[in-house]
Scaffold this motif. Structure first.
Motif, PDB file in Angstrom:
ATOM      1  N   HIS A  26      -0.276   4.861 -13.630  1.00 29.23           N
ATOM      2  CA  HIS A  26      -0.437   4.394 -12.256  1.00 29.23           C
ATOM      3  C   HIS A  26      -0.892   2.829 -12.411  1.00 29.23           C
ATOM      4  O   HIS A  26      -1.725   2.193 -13.006  1.00 29.23           O
ATOM      5  CB  HIS A  26      -1.862   4.820 -11.710  1.00 29.23           C
ATOM      6  N   VAL A  27      -0.093   2.275 -11.539  1.00 20.62           N
ATOM      7  CA  VAL A  27      -0.171   0.704 -11.328  1.00 20.62           C
ATOM      8  C   VAL A  27      -0.332   0.238  -9.994  1.00 20.62           C
ATOM      9  O   VAL A  27       0.273   0.563  -9.176  1.00 20.62           O
ATOM     10  CB  VAL A  27       1.024   0.011 -11.997  1.00 20.62           C
ATOM     11  N   GLU A  41       5.027   0.096   1.396  1.00 27.06           N
ATOM     12  CA  GLU A  41       6.582  -0.468   1.537  1.00 27.06           C
ATOM     13  C   GLU A  41       6.828  -0.891   0.241  1.00 27.06           C
ATOM     14  O   GLU A  41       7.867  -0.896  -0.218  1.00 27.06           O
ATOM     15  CB  GLU A  41       6.684  -1.279   2.777  1.00 27.06           C
ATOM     16  N   LEU A  42       5.913  -1.818  -0.366  1.00 23.07           N
ATOM     17  CA  LEU A  42       6.101  -2.560  -1.833  1.00 23.07           C
ATOM     18  C   LEU A  42       6.344  -1.601  -2.631  1.00 23.07           C
ATOM     19  O   LEU A  42       7.029  -1.806  -3.512  1.00 23.07           O
ATOM     20  CB  LEU A  42       4.983  -3.528  -2.155  1.00 23.07           C
ATOM     21  N   ALA A  43       5.565  -0.422  -2.836  1.00 23.23           N
ATOM     22  CA  ALA A  43       5.736   0.659  -3.873  1.00 23.23           C
ATOM     23  C   ALA A  43       6.929   1.177  -4.025  1.00 23.23           C
ATOM     24  O   ALA A  43       7.381   1.420  -4.855  1.00 23.23           O
ATOM     25  CB  ALA A  43       4.638   1.670  -3.533  1.00 23.23           C
ATOM     26  N   LEU A  44       7.434   1.711  -2.823  1.00 22.78           N
ATOM     27  CA  LEU A  44       9.024   2.115  -2.487  1.00 22.78           C
ATOM     28  C   LEU A  44       9.871   0.979  -3.096  1.00 22.78           C
ATOM     29  O   LEU A  44      10.797   1.582  -3.981  1.00 22.78           O
ATOM     30  CB  LEU A  44       9.456   2.332  -0.975  1.00 22.78           C
ATOM     31  N   ARG A  80       7.216   7.128  -8.481  1.00 19.26           N
ATOM     32  CA  ARG A  80       7.078   7.528  -7.075  1.00 19.26           C
ATOM     33  C   ARG A  80       5.770   6.738  -6.490  1.00 19.26           C
ATOM     34  O   ARG A  80       5.004   6.468  -7.301  1.00 19.26           O
ATOM     35  CB  ARG A  80       6.935   9.002  -7.013  1.00 19.26           C
ATOM     36  N   PRO A  81       5.575   6.420  -5.344  1.00 20.64           N
ATOM     37  CA  PRO A  81       4.329   6.101  -4.806  1.00 20.64           C
ATOM     38  C   PRO A  81       3.207   7.118  -4.779  1.00 20.64           C
ATOM     39  O   PRO A  81       3.595   8.223  -4.419  1.00 20.64           O
ATOM     40  CB  PRO A  81       4.653   5.672  -3.403  1.00 20.64           C
ATOM     41  N   SER A  82       2.220   7.037  -5.502  1.00 19.73           N
ATOM     42  CA  SER A  82       1.287   8.108  -5.712  1.00 19.73           C
ATOM     43  C   SER A  82       0.838   8.487  -4.360  1.00 19.73           C
ATOM     44  O   SER A  82       0.643   8.003  -3.355  1.00 19.73           O
ATOM     45  CB  SER A  82      -0.049   7.455  -6.450  1.00 19.73           C
ATOM     46  N   THR A  83       0.992   9.780  -4.253  1.00 15.10           N
ATOM     47  CA  THR A  83       0.184  10.579  -2.996  1.00 15.10           C
ATOM     48  C   THR A  83      -1.250  10.497  -2.731  1.00 15.10           C
ATOM     49  O   THR A  83      -1.679  10.844  -1.814  1.00 15.10           O
ATOM     50  CB  THR A  83       0.648  12.183  -3.044  1.00 15.10           C
ATOM     51  N   ARG A  84      -2.068  10.287  -3.672  1.00 14.07           N
ATOM     52  CA  ARG A  84      -3.367   9.929  -3.863  1.00 14.07           C
ATOM     53  C   ARG A  84      -4.189   8.687  -3.781  1.00 14.07           C
ATOM     54  O   ARG A  84      -5.094   8.434  -3.213  1.00 14.07           O
ATOM     55  CB  ARG A  84      -4.042  10.795  -4.912  1.00 14.07           C
TER      56      ARG A  84
END
Length: 361
Positions: free
Chosen positions: A130-131, A137-140, A220-224
């Protein structure tokens, strides 16, 4: 002044194996009780009772991450011994798993009901990095930019050559086995949060996924958490190997953020070629050629590793990670991948005994 490096954390999955037979042991509940009380919150329940996941806290530096990984592994390995098992950092069940019963929760029962025999395969173990990224939006956008590099990260982390007690002829049986899940694989190129929400809603609505958390793409963007989660690699044989992967992944994220700020677009490629690149990474590791997704041809694996290192070198310098990652790459070049090291041991029992010792540090 330069911005602080993004935060980093790692989730590592391990198997509990029986030393005489090296079959899986369903002792995760016993291990949790045997852990020091201060570390029990780092143990996250898994789908199978022969599998343990230990997570680090959020870390600011690779040195801190290294300490937390070593702490997790030492404690979990000692707890496993007290339960009559060995904690082993291997990406796929190497011999057999006699008890394929899922852990007793409504969610896990629903997964088995939905996916049947796919969900009842012997256990698989990954290394999830995890970073920290400040916005969804930026994660996507970061995930879009990471796509061509993740097969290289996958090839560096191969650590599961065994299946049913024999050499599978693949460097990562975990990578091959996961191909059957409909909701795993390369991140789908998505241009906005609205595109992401629509894709998830459609996959849930058509019954491919039970819920949004099952979008288990390689990035993926983390869901948590407010992070990008990279889940492409097998669990690493040693804490030092995991730190190398985490350092490179953090540098890739930092490089992607810079490219996005500069208006440089993500590389687009045929989806079938990207999937083939991941399959080839699982099959070959670093022992042959990998797919160059820029030129759409085969390249010696280490040429692409060196290109990755060169690409992220400025980010490694900014993060203060350049020396540690360079040393890790030298070690990887000398020792080989986890799959290489296991095969070099000579036979399966010796390979797993060595790996159990490495896991504990």
């Amino acid at each position: 002044m330069r911005p602080d490096p993004p935060t980093v954390g790692v989730e590592e999955e391990f198997l509990l194996l029986d030393p005489p037979t090296w079959r899986n042991v369903p002792a995760a509940d016993e291990l949790r009780v045997a852990l020091p009380e201060s570390l029990r919150e780092r143990d996250h329940a898994q789908f199978r009772s022969s599998k343990v996941e230990m997570v680090t806290p959020v870390c600011a530096t690779l040195a801190e991450l290294s300490d937390r990984l070593a702490e997790n592994r030492t404690a979990a390995a000692a707890a496993a011994r007290r339960c009559g098992a060995r904690l082993v950092a291997v990406g796929a069940t190497p011999v057999a798993e006699p008890d394929l019963t899922e852990v007793d929760t409504p969610r896990f029962h629903a997964i088995v009901e939905q996916y049947g025999p796919i969900a009842q395969d012997p256990a698989l173990c990954g290394c999830h990095v995890h970073v920290g990224v400040p916005s969804r939006e930026l994660a996507l956008e970061v995930c879009n930019h990471l796509r061509p590099w993740l097969p290289v990260i996958q090839a560096m982390g191969v650590n599961s050559p065994w299946y049913a007690g024999t050499d599978s002829r693949h460097a990562s049986w975990r990578g091959i086995a996961l191909e059957r899940w409909p909701n795993l694989g390369p991140w789908p190129l998505l241009d906005s949060p609205e595109d992401y929400e629509q894709a998830v809603d459609e996959l849930v609505g058509t019954g491919v996924m039970l819920d949004a958390t099952m979008g288990l793409w390689w990035a993926r963007p983390s869901t948590r958490y407010p992070t990008v989660e990279i889940r492409v690699g097998d669990v690493s044989p040693t804490a030092d190997d995991a730190v190398l992967v985490a350092g490179l992944v953090r540098a890739l994220v930092g490089t992607a953020v810079g490219d996005i700020a500069a208006g440089r677009p993500a590389l687009r490629m045929p989806e079938q070629l990207l999937r083939a690149a991941h399959w080839n990474a699982s099959h070959q590791g670093l022992g042959g050629t990998l797919t160059d997704l820029w030129e759409r041809c085969a390249r010696p694996a280490w040429e692409l590793v060196d290109r990755l290192h060169e690409t992220v070198a400025p980010a490694l310098e900014r993060h203060g990670d350049a020396a540690l990652v360079a040393a890790g790459l030298d070690r990887l070049r000398t020792l080989g991948t986890g799959a290489d090291r296991q095969r070099r041991a000579g036979d399966l029992p010796r390979a797993l005994a060595n790996l159990a010792d490495q896991t504990a540090g």
